[in-house]
Motif scaffolding. Sequence first.
Motif, short mmCIF file in Angstrom:
data_model
loop_
_atom_site.label_atom_id
_atom_site.label_comp_id
_atom_site.label_asym_id
_atom_site.label_seq_id
_atom_site.Cartn_x
_atom_site.Cartn_y
_atom_site.Cartn_z
N THR A 97 0.85 -1.19 0.00
CA THR A 97 0.00 0.00 0.00
C THR A 97 0.88 1.24 0.00
O THR A 97 2.06 1.18 0.37
N PRO A 98 0.36 2.38 -0.41
CA PRO A 98 1.11 3.64 -0.34
C PRO A 98 1.46 3.97 1.11
O PRO A 98 0.81 3.47 2.05
N PRO A 99 2.47 4.79 1.34
CA PRO A 99 2.86 5.16 2.71
C PRO A 99 1.67 5.73 3.49
O PRO A 99 0.92 6.56 2.99
N GLY A 100 1.52 5.25 4.72
CA GLY A 100 0.46 5.75 5.59
C GLY A 100 -0.89 5.11 5.37
O GLY A 100 -1.86 5.45 6.05
N VAL A 101 -0.97 4.18 4.43
CA VAL A 101 -2.24 3.50 4.15
C VAL A 101 -2.09 2.03 4.52
O VAL A 101 -1.16 1.36 4.07
N SER A 102 -3.00 1.52 5.35
CA SER A 102 -2.93 0.12 5.76
C SER A 102 -3.73 -0.75 4.80
O SER A 102 -4.72 -0.30 4.20
N LEU A 103 -3.30 -1.98 4.67
CA LEU A 103 -4.01 -2.93 3.82
C LEU A 103 -5.26 -3.43 4.54
O LEU A 103 -5.20 -3.91 5.67
N GLY A 104 -6.40 -3.31 3.89
CA GLY A 104 -7.64 -3.78 4.48
C GLY A 104 -7.79 -5.28 4.34
O GLY A 104 -7.38 -5.86 3.33
N ILE A 105 -8.36 -5.90 5.35
CA ILE A 105 -8.65 -7.33 5.30
C ILE A 105 -10.14 -7.54 5.53
O ILE A 105 -10.69 -7.09 6.54
N LYS A 106 -10.75 -8.24 4.59
CA LYS A 106 -12.16 -8.63 4.74
C LYS A 106 -12.22 -10.14 4.90
O LYS A 106 -11.55 -10.89 4.19
N TYR A 128 -13.31 -5.67 7.79
CA TYR A 128 -14.69 -5.89 7.36
C TYR A 128 -14.98 -7.38 7.45
O TYR A 128 -14.12 -8.21 7.11
N VAL A 129 -16.17 -7.71 7.92
CA VAL A 129 -16.60 -9.11 8.03
C VAL A 129 -17.94 -9.26 7.31
O VAL A 129 -18.84 -8.43 7.50
N GLN A 167 -22.20 -6.09 18.56
CA GLN A 167 -21.68 -5.30 19.68
C GLN A 167 -20.30 -4.73 19.43
O GLN A 167 -19.86 -3.85 20.17
N GLY A 168 -19.61 -5.23 18.42
CA GLY A 168 -18.24 -4.80 18.18
C GLY A 168 -18.16 -3.47 17.45
O GLY A 168 -19.15 -3.01 16.87
N PRO A 169 -16.98 -2.87 17.44
CA PRO A 169 -16.81 -1.58 16.78
C PRO A 169 -16.52 -1.68 15.29
O PRO A 169 -16.52 -0.68 14.57
N GLY A 170 -16.26 -2.90 14.79
CA GLY A 170 -15.82 -3.07 13.41
C GLY A 170 -16.95 -2.96 12.40
O GLY A 170 -18.13 -2.92 12.75
N ASP A 171 -16.54 -2.91 11.13
CA ASP A 171 -17.52 -2.82 10.05
C ASP A 171 -17.86 -4.23 9.57
O ASP A 171 -16.99 -5.11 9.55
N TYR A 172 -19.10 -4.43 9.17
CA TYR A 172 -19.54 -5.78 8.82
C TYR A 172 -20.86 -5.75 8.07
O TYR A 172 -21.52 -4.71 7.99
N GLU A 173 -21.22 -6.91 7.55
CA GLU A 173 -22.56 -7.12 7.02
C GLU A 173 -22.98 -8.56 7.29
O GLU A 173 -22.14 -9.46 7.36
N PHE A 174 -24.26 -8.76 7.48
CA PHE A 174 -24.84 -10.09 7.42
C PHE A 174 -25.38 -10.26 6.01
O PHE A 174 -25.72 -9.29 5.33
N ARG A 196 -31.76 -6.87 14.16
CA ARG A 196 -32.14 -5.45 14.13
C ARG A 196 -31.03 -4.62 14.77
O ARG A 196 -30.49 -4.98 15.82
N GLY A 197 -30.69 -3.53 14.12
CA GLY A 197 -29.58 -2.69 14.58
C GLY A 197 -28.29 -2.97 13.84
O GLY A 197 -27.30 -2.26 14.03
N ALA A 198 -28.29 -4.01 13.00
CA ALA A 198 -27.08 -4.33 12.23
C ALA A 198 -26.73 -3.21 11.26
O ALA A 198 -27.60 -2.45 10.81
N LYS A 199 -25.45 -3.11 10.93
CA LYS A 199 -25.02 -2.07 9.99
C LYS A 199 -25.55 -2.36 8.58
O LYS A 199 -25.96 -1.46 7.86
#
Length: 251
Positions: A97-106, A128-129, A167-174, A196-199
């Motif tokens: 990745t470019p400097p200062g950018v982290s590689l995302g893992i899904k 992301y999950v 309940q977690g802080p991460g990003d996700y989808e069902f 209900r309440g899912a992102k």
Amino acid sequence: MDYPIKGFIETSFSDWPGKVVAVLFLPSCNFRCLYCHNHELVFLPEKYPDFPLEEIVKNLRKRKGWIDGICLTGGEPTLHPWLLPLIRYLKSAAGLTPPGVSLGIKLDTNGTRPEVLQGLMGEGLLDYVAMDLKGPLEAHRYASIAGVPLGEEGLARIQASIQILLQGPGDYEFRTTLVPTFIGEEEVYTLARRVRGAKRYTLQNFDPRDPLDESLKNVAPFDEQTLRQMQERVNEIIKEKVASSEFQVSS
């Protein structure tokens, strides 16, 4: 360490909403979903050669700045004890990745290994999950779609994974693959109320071209208008306000 990666897609625009990713396919699964399209990866992973991780990393370096992240799919990735070191390696590999950018893992998962999911999220290794909800959260119904015995204990593990994401802080989808003979419209809405309440809760239409159960080739998927209406209703349901979640994480 050897990583038996069985498939590699250099670029995907559809596996992570809003991201351009590479996709790694990991072998084997503890489910036998009758609509599965990757069934040879589940039953005959030895049929496919391993993609050397070093070559994958070289490929990713050539496209630095173009790829946002990596999608780990299967099969069921959480079955493998080498999943954790694989993600650590990818996260720390230089020049992806470019400097200062982290590689995302899904991570794509069926949610049967909540302790693995919790561990990876606790270490901050997942960005992301996408967790499959196979069907109504009743042990016998869920097992009939997953194609394996489940029992109340197995269902509790899936519910624990749901709770971890809610309940977690991460990003996700069902997400649920809609096979009309497996799950009805009202059952989908009931399932949406359970999360209900899912992102996000994404409905995927069934593709009858190459399912594990060949008899499903004769099953017509939902038409696009019905699917769109169902997705709109699901989106409304998960946004409704509730006092508390229904699930409790298993100890």
